[in-house]
Design a protein around this motif. Structure first.
Motif, PDB file in Angstrom:
ATOM      1  N   THR A  29     -44.046   7.691  73.012  1.00  0.00           N
ATOM      2  CA  THR A  29     -42.658   7.240  72.929  1.00  0.00           C
ATOM      3  C   THR A  29     -41.719   8.350  73.354  1.00  0.00           C
ATOM      4  OG1 THR A  29     -42.395   7.949  70.643  1.00  0.00           O
ATOM      5  CG2 THR A  29     -43.191   5.704  70.987  1.00  0.00           C
ATOM      6  N   GLY A  30     -40.541   7.956  73.784  1.00  0.00           N
ATOM      7  CA  GLY A  30     -39.533   8.928  74.192  1.00  0.00           C
ATOM      8  C   GLY A  30     -38.904   9.659  73.024  1.00  0.00           C
ATOM      9  N   GLY A  31     -39.063   9.132  71.811  1.00  0.00           N
ATOM     10  CA  GLY A  31     -38.473   9.759  70.641  1.00  0.00           C
ATOM     11  C   GLY A  31     -39.343  10.807  69.984  1.00  0.00           C
ATOM     12  N   SER A  32     -40.595  10.929  70.414  1.00  0.00           N
ATOM     13  CA  SER A  32     -41.470  11.960  69.841  1.00  0.00           C
ATOM     14  C   SER A  32     -41.075  13.323  70.407  1.00  0.00           C
ATOM     15  CB  SER A  32     -42.929  11.656  70.174  1.00  0.00           C
ATOM     16  OG  SER A  32     -43.137  11.790  71.574  1.00  0.00           O
ATOM     17  N   ALA A  33     -41.576  14.375  69.812  1.00  0.00           N
ATOM     18  CA  ALA A  33     -41.246  15.725  70.283  1.00  0.00           C
ATOM     19  C   ALA A  33     -41.703  15.922  71.731  1.00  0.00           C
ATOM     20  CB  ALA A  33     -41.885  16.769  69.369  1.00  0.00           C
ATOM     21  N   LEU A  34     -42.902  15.467  72.029  1.00  0.00           N
ATOM     22  CA  LEU A  34     -43.409  15.616  73.393  1.00  0.00           C
ATOM     23  C   LEU A  34     -42.645  14.722  74.370  1.00  0.00           C
ATOM     24  CD1 LEU A  34     -45.443  17.341  74.795  1.00  0.00           C
ATOM     25  CD2 LEU A  34     -47.148  15.584  74.428  1.00  0.00           C
ATOM     26  N   GLY A  35     -42.320  13.506  73.933  1.00  0.00           N
ATOM     27  CA  GLY A  35     -41.532  12.609  74.771  1.00  0.00           C
ATOM     28  C   GLY A  35     -40.164  13.191  75.078  1.00  0.00           C
ATOM     29  N   LEU A  36     -39.535  13.788  74.077  1.00  0.00           N
ATOM     30  CA  LEU A  36     -38.244  14.436  74.292  1.00  0.00           C
ATOM     31  C   LEU A  36     -38.367  15.625  75.241  1.00  0.00           C
ATOM     32  CD1 LEU A  36     -36.704  14.277  70.719  1.00  0.00           C
ATOM     33  CD2 LEU A  36     -35.926  13.072  72.760  1.00  0.00           C
ATOM     34  N   ALA A  37     -39.440  16.385  75.105  1.00  0.00           N
ATOM     35  CA  ALA A  37     -39.647  17.533  75.999  1.00  0.00           C
ATOM     36  C   ALA A  37     -39.789  17.075  77.450  1.00  0.00           C
ATOM     37  CB  ALA A  37     -40.880  18.325  75.567  1.00  0.00           C
ATOM     38  N   PHE A  38     -40.573  16.016  77.675  1.00  0.00           N
ATOM     39  CA  PHE A  38     -40.704  15.478  79.028  1.00  0.00           C
ATOM     40  C   PHE A  38     -39.358  14.978  79.543  1.00  0.00           C
ATOM     41  CE2 PHE A  38     -45.377  14.719  78.186  1.00  0.00           C
ATOM     42  CZ  PHE A  38     -45.811  15.646  79.112  1.00  0.00           C
ATOM     43  N   GLY A  39     -38.590  14.323  78.688  1.00  0.00           N
ATOM     44  CA  GLY A  39     -37.284  13.822  79.088  1.00  0.00           C
ATOM     45  C   GLY A  39     -36.319  14.933  79.444  1.00  0.00           C
ATOM     46  N   ILE A  40     -36.319  15.993  78.661  1.00  0.00           N
ATOM     47  CA  ILE A  40     -35.415  17.122  78.922  1.00  0.00           C
ATOM     48  C   ILE A  40     -35.784  17.815  80.220  1.00  0.00           C
ATOM     49  CG2 ILE A  40     -34.758  19.420  78.092  1.00  0.00           C
ATOM     50  CD1 ILE A  40     -34.914  18.198  75.228  1.00  0.00           C
ATOM     51  N   VAL A  41     -37.070  18.071  80.440  1.00  0.00           N
ATOM     52  CA  VAL A  41     -37.503  18.734  81.671  1.00  0.00           C
ATOM     53  C   VAL A  41     -37.248  17.838  82.881  1.00  0.00           C
ATOM     54  CG1 VAL A  41     -39.481  19.700  82.905  1.00  0.00           C
ATOM     55  CG2 VAL A  41     -39.176  20.192  80.483  1.00  0.00           C
ATOM     56  N   GLY A  42     -37.538  16.545  82.754  1.00  0.00           N
ATOM     57  CA  GLY A  42     -37.273  15.615  83.854  1.00  0.00           C
ATOM     58  C   GLY A  42     -35.794  15.546  84.179  1.00  0.00           C
ATOM     59  N   PHE A  43     -34.948  15.521  83.151  1.00  0.00           N
ATOM     60  CA  PHE A  43     -33.506  15.497  83.356  1.00  0.00           C
ATOM     61  C   PHE A  43     -33.030  16.793  84.010  1.00  0.00           C
ATOM     62  CE2 PHE A  43     -29.114  16.083  81.652  1.00  0.00           C
ATOM     63  CZ  PHE A  43     -28.521  15.062  82.378  1.00  0.00           C
TER      64      PHE A  43
END
Length: 125
Positions: A29-43
């Motif tokens: 999920t995007g709300g997990s710590a790893l999901g957030l990390a992927f989202g931040i790096v992708g952004f």
């Protein structure tokens, strides 16, 4: 060089994502710590691609490197943003706005890679 760095980043992200996706209790999920990390790096990669696109448009990059290097970074890191954003959301597009934006990103990335290949910009690394 940017191509090699992009492939290395993608390989590391895949090596992190696959075990996470297989072992996550509720799935990725995007709300997990790893999901957030992927989202931040992708952004961050999307922001870099936008800034590099702006920089390459000007004839003078003011000592910040050659325009061709900025173009390669814009293309490769911009394309790398797509799988990272997909990892962020666990390959789910979510609601209507998210679907529209993801398809725009996919079409734009595909169009840019075809255009760059045609111009032979990204393959002269």
């Amino acid at each position: 060089m940017v191509f090699s760095i992009s492939i290395a980043i993608l390989a590391v992200c895949l090596a992190i994502y696959v075990p996470y996706a297989l072992t996550a209790a509720r799935g990725p999920t995007g709300g997990s710590a790893l999901g957030l990390a992927f989202g931040i790096v992708g952004f961050a990669f999307m922001l870099f691609a936008a800034a590099a696109g702006r920089t390459e448009a000007s004839a003078n990059v003011g000592g910040w490197g050659r325009a061709q290097a900025w173009m390669r970074g814009h293309l490769w890191l911009g394309l790398l943003a797509l799988p990272l954003i997909l990892f962020h959301g666990g390959f789910h597009f979510g609601g209507t706005l998210t679907r529209i934006l993801m398809w725009l990103l996919i079409v734009h990335g595909g169009e840019r890679s075809v255009l760059a290949r045609r111009c032979r910009i990204i393959y002269r690394d």
